[in-house]
Design a protein around this motif. Structure first.
Motif, PDB file in Angstrom:
ATOM      1  N   GLU A  20      14.915  -8.815   3.625  1.00  0.00           N
ATOM      2  CA  GLU A  20      13.664  -9.396   3.034  1.00  0.00           C
ATOM      3  C   GLU A  20      13.962  -9.799   1.436  1.00  0.00           C
ATOM      4  O   GLU A  20      13.373 -10.743   1.285  1.00  0.00           O
ATOM      5  N   HIS A  24      14.160 -13.867  -0.628  1.00  0.00           N
ATOM      6  CA  HIS A  24      13.332 -14.244  -1.927  1.00  0.00           C
ATOM      7  C   HIS A  24      14.180 -14.412  -3.131  1.00  0.00           C
ATOM      8  O   HIS A  24      13.992 -14.864  -4.198  1.00  0.00           O
ATOM      9  N   VAL A 114       9.395   1.054  -2.061  1.00  0.00           N
ATOM     10  CA  VAL A 114       8.457   0.591  -1.218  1.00  0.00           C
ATOM     11  C   VAL A 114       8.410   1.482  -0.182  1.00  0.00           C
ATOM     12  O   VAL A 114       9.392   2.037   0.253  1.00  0.00           O
ATOM     13  N   THR A 116       7.964   2.483   3.473  1.00  0.00           N
ATOM     14  CA  THR A 116       8.243   1.972   5.031  1.00  0.00           C
ATOM     15  C   THR A 116       7.896   3.359   6.038  1.00  0.00           C
ATOM     16  O   THR A 116       7.730   4.406   5.361  1.00  0.00           O
ATOM     17  N   ASP A 134       1.533  -2.130  10.483  1.00  0.00           N
ATOM     18  CA  ASP A 134       0.680  -2.284   9.118  1.00  0.00           C
ATOM     19  C   ASP A 134       1.525  -1.864   7.912  1.00  0.00           C
ATOM     20  O   ASP A 134       1.769  -2.681   6.878  1.00  0.00           O
ATOM     21  N   ALA A 137       4.122  -4.681   7.433  1.00  0.00           N
ATOM     22  CA  ALA A 137       3.470  -5.983   6.777  1.00  0.00           C
ATOM     23  C   ALA A 137       3.354  -5.388   5.483  1.00  0.00           C
ATOM     24  O   ALA A 137       3.549  -6.539   4.509  1.00  0.00           O
ATOM     25  N   THR A 138       2.882  -4.653   5.008  1.00  0.00           N
ATOM     26  CA  THR A 138       2.514  -4.258   3.454  1.00  0.00           C
ATOM     27  C   THR A 138       3.786  -4.110   2.749  1.00  0.00           C
ATOM     28  O   THR A 138       3.905  -4.681   1.572  1.00  0.00           O
ATOM     29  N   ARG A 140       6.522  -5.535   3.423  1.00  0.00           N
ATOM     30  CA  ARG A 140       7.144  -7.073   3.314  1.00  0.00           C
ATOM     31  C   ARG A 140       6.409  -7.901   2.040  1.00  0.00           C
ATOM     32  O   ARG A 140       7.163  -8.647   1.230  1.00  0.00           O
ATOM     33  N   SER A 141       4.995  -7.929   1.775  1.00  0.00           N
ATOM     34  CA  SER A 141       4.318  -8.287   0.659  1.00  0.00           C
ATOM     35  C   SER A 141       4.811  -7.750  -0.552  1.00  0.00           C
ATOM     36  O   SER A 141       5.142  -8.324  -1.535  1.00  0.00           O
ATOM     37  N   ASP A 142       4.977  -6.492  -0.372  1.00  0.00           N
ATOM     38  CA  ASP A 142       5.576  -5.584  -1.608  1.00  0.00           C
ATOM     39  C   ASP A 142       7.041  -6.207  -2.086  1.00  0.00           C
ATOM     40  O   ASP A 142       7.304  -6.365  -3.434  1.00  0.00           O
ATOM     41  N   GLU A 144       8.260  -9.104  -1.587  1.00  0.00           N
ATOM     42  CA  GLU A 144       8.313 -10.210  -2.003  1.00  0.00           C
ATOM     43  C   GLU A 144       7.823 -10.163  -3.511  1.00  0.00           C
ATOM     44  O   GLU A 144       8.190 -10.943  -4.390  1.00  0.00           O
ATOM     45  N   ARG A 145       6.946  -9.301  -3.791  1.00  0.00           N
ATOM     46  CA  ARG A 145       6.637  -9.396  -5.206  1.00  0.00           C
ATOM     47  C   ARG A 145       7.560  -8.631  -6.065  1.00  0.00           C
ATOM     48  O   ARG A 145       7.801  -9.380  -7.204  1.00  0.00           O
TER      49      ARG A 145
END
Length: 265
Positions: A20, A24, A114, A116, A134, A137-138, A140-142, A144-145
């Motif tokens: 992931e 990015h 992060v 997991t 869930d 998914a969270t 994945r967003s973290d 990217e940040r």
């Protein structure tokens, strides 16, 4: 700038996180630590940014990761960071890794954690599948940040919950010696058909299947729990409670992926 991500994974969370992150960060290569350790010889990082991606084990880094950090030549590195996957707090893991790197005059300039899904069913059951979805998914967003911060060259050391950090920090010095001893606690029950999956996914080359029945665990365990979680028959147990508990590995990380990490493909 080129980026090399050195990863170690047991049940897939850290490999998924590395993938992931690479989505990015331009011009990124993933390299498995376990494979380089097993290959032997010198380990030299290329020019560019270097990242260490790994899970938390009882508040610290896996022993193989610590060994890798003590061995790799980071002279050409232009910035070093870590991303730790964890179920509670990751500070202790990246701090202990950074202590190793500091002693070798190559301290990190950033560190992240992060959350997991847990694979540690010794202390309790794994999460229900909907909660696993869930959490991923969270995460994945973290990630990217976090990738944005890495791309911008920010020097950030993200800290987790204070009490969890204190608890893990106190436990690790006493329990890290038990990580390798975990192998003696694994056993295969009557469901085992000697398929060999456990041997293939073991990053420590600690399991023997050929010529023995049931499989035999040695004394070089990494406590990664790949064997117990990837067993297709849930035939591997540790203690009396795991038979009634679920299993977890990241849904996007296959047995073949672990074979590649371990140099067994």
């Amino acid at each position: 700038m080129k980026t090399t991500l050195y990863y170690f994974t047991g049940t897939g969370n850290s490999l998924w996180a590395a993938r992931e992150l690479a989505r990015h960060i331009p011009d990124t290569k993933l390299v498995p630590m376990a494979r380089l350790i097993h290959d032997g010889g010198e380990i030299t990082a290329p020019e560019g940014r270097i990242g260490f991606i790994f899970p938390v084990y009882i508040g610290g880094p896996p022993l193989l990761v610590a060994e890798f950090a003590e061995k790799i030549d980071l002279t050409a590195a232009d910035g070093i960071f870590s991303l730790v996957t964890m179920a509670g707090a990751g500070d202790g893991a990246w701090k202990r890794l950074n202590n190793i790197l500091k002693k070798r005059s190559h301290p990190m300039n950033a560190a992240y954690s992060v959350k997991t899904p847990t694979n540690y069913m010794l202390l309790g059951d794994v999460l229900p599948e909907d909660q696993e979805i869930d959490v991923i998914a969270t995460a994945r967003s973290d990630i990217e940040r976090i990738a944005g911060k890495i791309n911008r060259g920010e020097s950030v050391f993200e800290k987790g919950p204070f009490l969890m950090n204190v608890f893990n920090g106190a436990l690790y010095p006493f329990l890290k010696g038990q990580l390798r001893a975990q192998g003696a606690r694994f056993r295969a029950d009557e469901k085992c058909n000697n398929c060999g999956t456990c041997e293939l996914v073991c990053p420590a080359y600690n399991i023997t299947v050929a010529g023995v029945n049931p499989p035999d665990w040695g004394n070089a365990c990494e406590s990664c729990f790949a064997c117990i979680n990837y067993c297709p028959r849930s035939a591997i147990q540790s203690g009396k409670k795991t038979a009634s508990r679920g299993r977890y590995h990241h849904p996007n990380v296959s047995i073949k992926d672990l074979m590649v990490q371990n140099g067994r493909e």
